[in-house]
Write an enzyme that holds these catalytic residues in place. Sequence first.
Site, mmCIF file in Angstrom:
data_model
loop_
_atom_site.group_PDB
_atom_site.id
_atom_site.type_symbol
_atom_site.label_atom_id
_atom_site.label_comp_id
_atom_site.label_asym_id
_atom_site.label_seq_id
_atom_site.Cartn_x
_atom_site.Cartn_y
_atom_site.Cartn_z
ATOM 1 N N GLY A 29 1.418 -1.052 0.700
ATOM 2 C CA GLY A 29 -0.033 -0.429 -0.160
ATOM 3 C C GLY A 29 0.847 0.643 -0.154
ATOM 4 C CG ASN A 30 0.017 4.551 -1.607
ATOM 5 O OD1 ASN A 30 -1.625 5.670 -1.190
ATOM 6 N ND2 ASN A 30 -1.160 3.696 -2.473
ATOM 7 N NE ARG A 31 4.877 6.361 5.501
ATOM 8 C CZ ARG A 31 4.527 5.683 5.712
ATOM 9 N NH1 ARG A 31 3.915 5.208 6.543
ATOM 10 N NH2 ARG A 31 5.773 4.538 5.945
#
Length: 222
Positions: A29-31
């Site tokens: 995933g990512n932030r």
Amino acid sequence: GRPRDLAGRKVVVSAGGTREAIDPVRFIGNRSSGLQGYALARTAAARGAEVTLVAANVTLPDPAGAKVVRVESTAELRDAVLAASADADVVVMAAAVADFRPATRADVKIKKTDGEPEAIHLVKNPDILAELGERRRVEPGPRVIVGFAAETHDVLANGQAKLARKGCDLLVVNQVGEGLAFGTPDNAATVLVAGGDPVEVPFGPKEDLADAVWDLVGERLS
Ligand code: C5P
């Protein structure tokens, strides 16, 4: 107060960040927090638009006046955005979309083994923004397509190339790094305009950047 310049317009906003499953409990995933996309959805609704917000893994409360479609993966985000875009006037891709996904998703949790772990083989995801731009060249599509781009260097040159490559009308370019943008309530950006001069939006609340984007969208719709 805000102008009601988007009354009667259908807009689609994607927000948050996609997750690509590795196994039933793990993902890549990512932030992205979704704050900028939610600010875009909220301000568009306040300006009179009919808003569909495609939210990828966002934990914020639903913005007033928007229909929210929740998704997890890039494939789900693509399906939801393309479906909602069919009769939309405007699409804004504010979501951080994973460029790659694991080639396969394990059916059961991957176990720790004694030897070296197996590599995770990645394959490319579709580029939804580019796809929207391509489709519009061969069939009727949204009048205004807006992309976001996070760049760490050569921000304007990379942004102009991306605007052309993705076939969008506006590209909101963020300088990222050193704690800028992700998860914070403020943002600063340059909005690149196809066939026009860039617009600088000074550091301030994400709502201000959202309103600046809708000002430019409204100009192109009228
Ligand atoms: O190429 P890059 O990831 O920098 O482009 C960012 C823009 O493209 C964002 O608007 C993002 O939502 C969109 N994008 C997409 N599909 C991808 C990757 C990015 O729609 N696979």
